[in-house]
Design a protein around this motif. Structure first.
Motif, PDB file in Angstrom:
ATOM      1  N   ASP A 327     112.699  29.100 120.695  1.00  0.00           N
ATOM      2  CA  ASP A 327     111.345  28.746 120.288  1.00  0.00           C
ATOM      3  C   ASP A 327     110.578  28.066 121.426  1.00  0.00           C
ATOM      4  O   ASP A 327     109.395  28.349 121.654  1.00  0.00           O
ATOM      5  CB  ASP A 327     111.388  27.811 119.077  1.00  0.00           C
ATOM      6  CG  ASP A 327     111.550  28.553 117.765  1.00  0.00           C
ATOM      7  OD1 ASP A 327     111.304  29.765 117.737  1.00  0.00           O
ATOM      8  OD2 ASP A 327     111.937  27.920 116.761  1.00  0.00           O
ATOM      9  N   CYS A 331     107.163  29.398 123.080  1.00  0.00           N
ATOM     10  CA  CYS A 331     105.988  28.532 123.068  1.00  0.00           C
ATOM     11  C   CYS A 331     105.413  28.368 124.474  1.00  0.00           C
ATOM     12  O   CYS A 331     104.210  28.568 124.701  1.00  0.00           O
ATOM     13  CB  CYS A 331     106.367  27.180 122.472  1.00  0.00           C
ATOM     14  SG  CYS A 331     104.992  26.050 122.231  1.00  0.00           S
ATOM     15  N   PHE A 399     107.054  23.747 117.317  1.00  0.00           N
ATOM     16  CA  PHE A 399     107.517  25.131 117.469  1.00  0.00           C
ATOM     17  C   PHE A 399     108.782  25.445 116.657  1.00  0.00           C
ATOM     18  O   PHE A 399     109.308  26.566 116.742  1.00  0.00           O
ATOM     19  CB  PHE A 399     107.772  25.445 118.948  1.00  0.00           C
ATOM     20  CG  PHE A 399     108.634  24.444 119.670  1.00  0.00           C
ATOM     21  CD1 PHE A 399     110.003  24.413 119.503  1.00  0.00           C
ATOM     22  CD2 PHE A 399     108.045  23.521 120.525  1.00  0.00           C
ATOM     23  CE1 PHE A 399     110.782  23.490 120.170  1.00  0.00           C
ATOM     24  CE2 PHE A 399     108.817  22.584 121.204  1.00  0.00           C
ATOM     25  CZ  PHE A 399     110.198  22.567 121.026  1.00  0.00           C
ATOM     26  N   LEU A 406     106.539  32.126 115.105  1.00  0.00           N
ATOM     27  CA  LEU A 406     105.987  31.343 116.207  1.00  0.00           C
ATOM     28  C   LEU A 406     105.217  32.241 117.168  1.00  0.00           C
ATOM     29  O   LEU A 406     104.093  31.917 117.578  1.00  0.00           O
ATOM     30  CB  LEU A 406     107.113  30.622 116.949  1.00  0.00           C
ATOM     31  CG  LEU A 406     106.716  29.861 118.203  1.00  0.00           C
ATOM     32  CD1 LEU A 406     105.750  28.727 117.891  1.00  0.00           C
ATOM     33  CD2 LEU A 406     107.952  29.318 118.915  1.00  0.00           C
ATOM     34  N   LEU A 410     101.147  31.969 117.994  1.00  0.00           N
ATOM     35  CA  LEU A 410     100.591  31.783 119.336  1.00  0.00           C
ATOM     36  C   LEU A 410      99.700  32.954 119.733  1.00  0.00           C
ATOM     37  O   LEU A 410      98.708  32.777 120.451  1.00  0.00           O
ATOM     38  CB  LEU A 410     101.719  31.569 120.332  1.00  0.00           C
ATOM     39  CG  LEU A 410     102.431  30.218 120.153  1.00  0.00           C
ATOM     40  CD1 LEU A 410     103.797  30.219 120.824  1.00  0.00           C
ATOM     41  CD2 LEU A 410     101.583  29.080 120.713  1.00  0.00           C
TER      42      LEU A 410
END
Length: 424
Positions: A327, A331, A399, A406, A410
């Protein structure tokens, strides 16, 4: 240890004769900020809401807690041994198990008497802040940081002073600002590592410098380690209690994050003070008195703690860490694709990252709260405005959700940026 005792003199002994501190300004809590943002969601948007604003990954299958913990709870309930009231500091088996668990990472052993069981880390913070809040006192907290410290201090008329974390140095503590803020009424400083909201992890060397600075200034350290061991970068988790022989440390922690069970509300206060210096201050007596008039964690959860701490497998922890690392990678890499925002450091621990907004590149966005409100309305994505954690025109992205969600969240933030980007 004797040298440590001789070189540390607690300033708090002067507090009872000091002038009453001015009322602290109550910050907006994370819950308040998120509730406002949820009110901005567009009911006509058929897409799922992607929650990147709150550190609770328990709803996602990849973050389900271990069956060891679930079985321990069931066994405790069915045993009928834990239907009673709890002693103020917690039942002895729970305190013993927590002391043994924390001692694994320390150069000395904690005893059950060094541990008090609390209703999560939230109550641990409340108890310590209340115990320190004598007339005229002030406390140092990090900026950005966890706003509960400011909120609790405001209720107790304890003045808050903010020291800075430096983004360009991996969010290290600006120790010069700590010294500049400290006066004869300063009682403690708060250290959060692994860090919420920044995702940073302090090194052994930096933590030692913090301890030495605190000893020099005559203040104690409150170590917020609710994210202990949730590290996935190049740094190892080092407990602040490692330096308890340099300066007294009150550590707050819980099973909420490492075991992904924030709703179970089981935390603790651990006294890391091998030199016995806190006994001279009255702080421990104040903590005990507060425990005597406060609520306790459910006794059956306390009864399950020994099995949870002893029997959870390394495989469970590794799986959680690997997902967190995936994650964090997603991110950080996707944020780099969005010109209007920037993350100064890739997260190395905990569950969140601080991201700076470049409002000069955006059209029709006034500040961080406006950014988050319009993002919620247009893209059904929730992120936390940085103002809630002390950093205006930043945002905090949590996140710890399913990696595929995720990535989608984003991507929606990128679409939001492209829609609001100024035309050159």
């Amino acid at each position: 240890m004797e040298n440590g005792a001789k070189s540390w003199a607690f300033r708090g002994t002067q507090k009872l004769s000091a002038k009453q501190s001015k009322d602290s300004k109550l910050m907006v809590t994370i819950r308040e900020a998120l509730d406002k943002l949820m009110g901005n969601l567009n009911e006509d948007d058929d897409r799922s809401v992607i929650p990147l604003g709150h550190g609770d990954p328990s709803a996602f299958p990849c973050f389900r807690t271990t069956p060891v913990a679930e079985d321990a709870i069931v066994d405790a309930v069915r045993s009928s041994k834990f239907n009673c009231y709890s002693p103020a500091a917690g039942i002895p088996p729970a305190r013993r198990a927590i002391a043994e668990y924390l001692s694994r990472d320390l150069p000395y052993k904690l005893s059950p008497d060094d541990v008090s069981v609390t209703l999560g880390c939230t109550q641990a913070i409340e108890i310590i802040i209340t115990a320190l809040a004598c007339p005229g006192a002030n406390i140092l907290v990090p900026r950005p940081g966890y706003p509960l410290y400011e909120a609790r201090a405001a209720f107790s008329n304890l003045e808050v002073r903010h020291f800075d974390l430096i983004p360009e140095k991996g969010w290290e503590v600006d120790l010069d600002s700590v010294e500049a803020l400290t006066d004869d009424n300063t009682v403690a400083m708060v250290i959060i590592s692994p860090g919420n909201p920044c995702g940073n992890v302090f090194t052994y060397q930096h933590l030692k410098k913090i301890a030495e600075t605190a000893r020099k200034l005559g203040i104690i350290v409150i170590a917020d380690e609710v994210y202990s061991h949730l590290v996935f970068g190049n740094k190892q988790f080092v407990p602040m209690g490692e330096f308890g022989s340099i300066v007294p440390v009150l550590t707050v922690g819980s099973i909420s994050k490492r075991w992904i069970v924030p709703g179970w509300r089981l935390g603790w206060i651990a006294t890391n003070d091998p030199c016995g210096l806190l006994k001279q201050t009255g702080i421990l007596d104040s903590i005990k008195k507060y425990l005597n008039i406060s609520s306790d964690p459910a006794t059956f959860i306390q009864g399950a703690i020994p099995k949870i701490l002893e029997n959870t497998t390394e495989e469970f922890f590794s799986n959680i860490i690997n997902t967190m690392k995936e994650d964090a990678d997603i991110c950080y890499s996707k944020i780099k694709e969005i010109p209007g925002i920037a993350c100064p450091q890739k997260p190395e621990g905990a569950m969140s990252a601080m991201v700076k907004l470049n409002l000069s590149l955006l059209e029709g966005i006034n500040d961080d709260m406006d950014f988050c409100a319009k993002l919620a309305k247009e893209e059904s994505v929730i992120v936390l405005p940085g103002s809630a954690v002390g950093m205006k025109n930043w945002i905090r992205i949590t996140f710890a959700i399913e990696p595929v969600f995720l990535a989608e969240g984003l991507d929606r933030i990128k679409s939001f940026y492209e829609r609001h980007a100024k035309k050159l």
